[in-house]
Design an enzyme around this catalytic site. Structure first.
Site, PDB file in Angstrom:
ATOM      1  N   LYS A   1       0.843  -1.205   0.000  1.00 40.62           N
ATOM      2  CA  LYS A   1       0.000   0.000   0.000  1.00 40.62           C
ATOM      3  C   LYS A   1       0.877   1.253   0.000  1.00 40.62           C
ATOM      4  O   LYS A   1       2.081   1.175   0.300  1.00 40.62           O
ATOM      5  CB  LYS A   1      -0.921  -0.021   1.232  1.00 40.62           C
ATOM      6  CG  LYS A   1      -0.180  -0.023   2.564  1.00 40.62           C
ATOM      7  CD  LYS A   1      -1.131  -0.330   3.728  1.00 40.62           C
ATOM      8  CE  LYS A   1      -0.379  -0.327   5.048  1.00 40.62           C
ATOM      9  NZ  LYS A   1      -1.205  -0.853   6.154  1.00 40.62           N
TER      10      LYS A   1
ATOM     11  N   ARG B   1     -10.243  -0.268  14.846  1.00 43.42           N
ATOM     12  CA  ARG B   1     -10.246   0.354  13.526  1.00 43.42           C
ATOM     13  C   ARG B   1     -11.249  -0.453  12.717  1.00 43.42           C
ATOM     14  O   ARG B   1     -12.306  -0.796  13.229  1.00 43.42           O
ATOM     15  CB  ARG B   1      -8.812   0.354  12.957  1.00 43.42           C
ATOM     16  CG  ARG B   1      -8.600   1.321  11.821  1.00 43.42           C
ATOM     17  CD  ARG B   1      -7.126   1.434  11.413  1.00 43.42           C
ATOM     18  NE  ARG B   1      -6.601   0.211  10.789  1.00 43.42           N
ATOM     19  CZ  ARG B   1      -5.385   0.105  10.280  1.00 43.42           C
ATOM     20  NH1 ARG B   1      -4.555   1.143  10.290  1.00 43.42           N
ATOM     21  NH2 ARG B   1      -4.974  -1.021   9.731  1.00 43.42           N
TER      22      ARG B   1
ATOM     23  N   TYR C   1      15.412  30.584   6.255  1.00 39.43           N
ATOM     24  CA  TYR C   1      14.226  31.279   6.768  1.00 39.43           C
ATOM     25  C   TYR C   1      14.242  31.379   8.289  1.00 39.43           C
ATOM     26  O   TYR C   1      14.506  30.398   8.981  1.00 39.43           O
ATOM     27  CB  TYR C   1      12.965  30.521   6.352  1.00 39.43           C
ATOM     28  CG  TYR C   1      12.693  30.531   4.872  1.00 39.43           C
ATOM     29  CD1 TYR C   1      12.550  31.735   4.175  1.00 39.43           C
ATOM     30  CD2 TYR C   1      12.571  29.349   4.167  1.00 39.43           C
ATOM     31  CE1 TYR C   1      12.279  31.738   2.811  1.00 39.43           C
ATOM     32  CE2 TYR C   1      12.302  29.345   2.803  1.00 39.43           C
ATOM     33  CZ  TYR C   1      12.160  30.544   2.130  1.00 39.43           C
ATOM     34  OH  TYR C   1      11.893  30.532   0.797  1.00 39.43           O
TER      35      TYR C   1
ATOM     36  N   MET D   1      11.667  24.195   1.122  1.00 37.99           N
ATOM     37  CA  MET D   1      10.864  23.275   0.324  1.00 37.99           C
ATOM     38  C   MET D   1      11.719  22.401  -0.602  1.00 37.99           C
ATOM     39  O   MET D   1      11.473  21.205  -0.748  1.00 37.99           O
ATOM     40  CB  MET D   1       9.839  24.058  -0.505  1.00 37.99           C
ATOM     41  CG  MET D   1       8.798  23.168  -1.167  1.00 37.99           C
ATOM     42  SD  MET D   1       7.574  24.084  -2.110  1.00 37.99           S
ATOM     43  CE  MET D   1       6.577  24.813  -0.833  1.00 37.99           C
TER      44      MET D   1
HETATM   45  C1  LIG Z   1      -0.397  -1.849   6.764  1.00 33.02           C
HETATM   46  C2  LIG Z   1      -0.953  -3.145   7.242  1.00 33.02           C
HETATM   47  C3  LIG Z   1      -0.113  -4.257   7.447  1.00 33.02           C
HETATM   48  C4  LIG Z   1       1.401  -4.177   7.340  1.00 33.02           C
HETATM   49  O1  LIG Z   1       1.936  -3.637   8.537  1.00 33.02           O
HETATM   50  P1  LIG Z   1       3.533  -3.593   8.811  1.00 33.02           P
HETATM   51  O2  LIG Z   1       3.619  -3.206  10.237  1.00 33.02           O
HETATM   52  O3  LIG Z   1       4.101  -2.553   7.905  1.00 33.02           O
HETATM   53  O4  LIG Z   1       4.052  -4.944   8.537  1.00 33.02           O
HETATM   54  C5  LIG Z   1      -0.710  -5.452   7.786  1.00 33.02           C
HETATM   55  N1  LIG Z   1      -2.060  -5.556   7.929  1.00 33.02           N
HETATM   56  C6  LIG Z   1      -2.883  -4.503   7.772  1.00 33.02           C
HETATM   57  C7  LIG Z   1      -4.342  -4.669   7.969  1.00 33.02           C
HETATM   58  C8  LIG Z   1      -2.360  -3.261   7.441  1.00 33.02           C
HETATM   59  O5  LIG Z   1      -3.177  -2.210   7.305  1.00 33.02           O
END
Ligand SMILES: *Cc1c(COP(=O)(O)O)cnc(C)c1O
Length: 403
Positions: free
Chosen positions: A49, A148, A277, A325
């Site tokens: 992701k 969650r 800055y 930046m």
């Molecule tokens: C992002 C995520 C993972 C991976 O987590 P890591 O700590 O980066 O290994 C696994 N399961 C779910 C549901 C996630 O959202």
């Protein structure tokens, strides 16, 4: 994002200013290490992701699949589509929620596998799939304490029975997510583990045997094989970082990402001169400073201003003044005859020294995950296959200067 990889005329410019190096040999190594820590029947899902935590989802996914991963995890539908458009055909689990008929159609069209977390959502999926005249594998998410996404674990059996009764959905897995697997105190993690077990027992009594169960993120994968079930979902460890210091001896992982930039100007400052800055740095003596072509829009957090060090010729060099930046300044008074064009390592290896995303995260009171994701927007990504060789090459080039 500007697609450097797909614009051949830009490739010679990729190392002109600042860039990210992605070491695919390190991805392969990490995946093999993880694979070896799992039992034979346990699948490895590479979580890619957020563009593989800023590393490039397509290249990371391909490499991970070549070296032992069998599943991919993404958060959003477009992330899944990107993998399918690159002709990746491994099963892809959508870890985030989808609720509308349009989303369901896209998921089915692109052969993604959704997460279901409540009955209402399951009904939308079932109805849309029946209009399409197709069926879809779905993954039931239980909330065992993360608070969650997910159905409360106490209601696992009723939820699974409802989904099982819907004609166009097939339960492909039941899973949950841990809130504290990276903490030395395992109390909450074991409580979640017990709740997951209790939910499975409930399902079993209701006559439901999900083909697959999974619970572990990277930390849990390293902590306890009892948490592996039929699959682990590893993000961070794939990228070569340890989820916590107390887990750093569990596997030999190699950082995949290195961040480098070039010096664009070297100049002398008189004692008392302000830098950048807000004049958050005033030269305490006559000094040599260097300007570097990388800034907070590239992924270097501005909160590191006056706090971070970088590597030049293998030497630790302090950053001074507010990070801007697109540029930042260094105190290079200790480096003789520094040339414009020399390479600065912000994250990664240079000669015998190394700066990690954990170093930055510790300075900022955040986590390495966030540091890595910061680099997904702007810098060109150079895919390499041997961090050692390239690091050495850059070092040589750096000390020789560039015209
Ligand atoms: C992002 C995520 C993972 C991976 O987590 P890591 O700590 O980066 O290994 C696994 N399961 C779910 C549901 C996630 O959202």
């Amino acid at each position: 994002m500007l697609s450097w990889e797909h614009t051949p005329s830009l490739i010679p410019m990729m190392r002109e200013r600042a860039w990210v190096e992605i070491d695919l040999a390190a991805v392969a190594h990490n995946v093999q290490q993880l694979r070896r820590s799992l039992a034979a029947g346990t699948d490895l899902m590479a979580v890619v992701k957020a563009d593989a935590y800023g590393h490039g989802a397509v290249t990371v996914a391909r490499t991970a699949l070549q070296h032992g991963a069998t599943w991919l995890g993404v958060a959003t539908i477009p992330e899944g589509i990107e993998l399918r458009e690159a002709n990746i055909d491994a099963p892809i689990l959508l870890l985030g929620a989808a609720n509308t008929p349009e989303q369901v159609r896209a998921i089915a069209h692109w052969d993604l596998q959704p997460t279901l977390c409540n009955p209402k959502q399951a009904l939308v999926f079932a109805e849309t799939m029946s209009h399409m005249g197709r069926s879809l594998p779905v993954h039931l998410k239980l909330d065992t304490g993360m608070s969650r996404l997910g159905m409360p674990w106490q209601e696992a059996a009723a939820f699974a029975q409802l989904v099982q009764g819907l004609p166009n959905l097939q339960i492909a897995s039941v899973y949950s997510h841990l809130a504290t697997a990276d903490e030395p105190d395992q109390t909450v993690m074991q409580l979640q583990h017990h709740r997951f077990e209790a939910a499975i027992a409930q399902l079993c009594s209701a006559g439901i045997a999900p083909p697959r169960l999974h619970l572990a993120n990277s930390a849990a994968t390293l902590v306890d094989p009892a948490l592996h079930y039929n699959m682990v979902r590893t993000g961070l460890a794939t990228y070569g970082l340890h989820p916590a210091p107390h887990l750093s001896d569990r596997l030999n992982l190699q950082a995949v990402m290195q961040v480098r930039a070039r010096i664009t100007q070297v100049k002398s400052l008189q004692s008392g001169t302000g830098v950048s800055y807000g004049y958050k740095f005033i030269a305490p003596k006559d000094m040599q400073i260097a300007v570097v072509g990388i800034g907070y829009a590239d992924g270097v957090p501005r909160l590191l201003s006056n706090r971070m060090t970088v590597l030049i010729r293998g030497q630790r060099i302090p950053q001074i003044g507010s990070i801007t930046m697109d540029q930042l300044m260094l105190d290079v008074s200790t480096i003789p005859n520094l040339q414009e064009g020399e390479v600065v390592t912000l994250l990664g290896q240079d000669r015998g020294d190394r700066i990690t995303a954990d170093d930055w995260a510790n300075l900022l009171g955040t986590i390495s995950w966030e540091i890595l994701c910061g680099f997904k927007h702007r810098l060109p990504r150079l895919t390499i296959n041997q961090s050692q060789e390239v690091a050495h090459g850059v070092g040589k080039e750096g000390s020789g200067g560039r015209s």
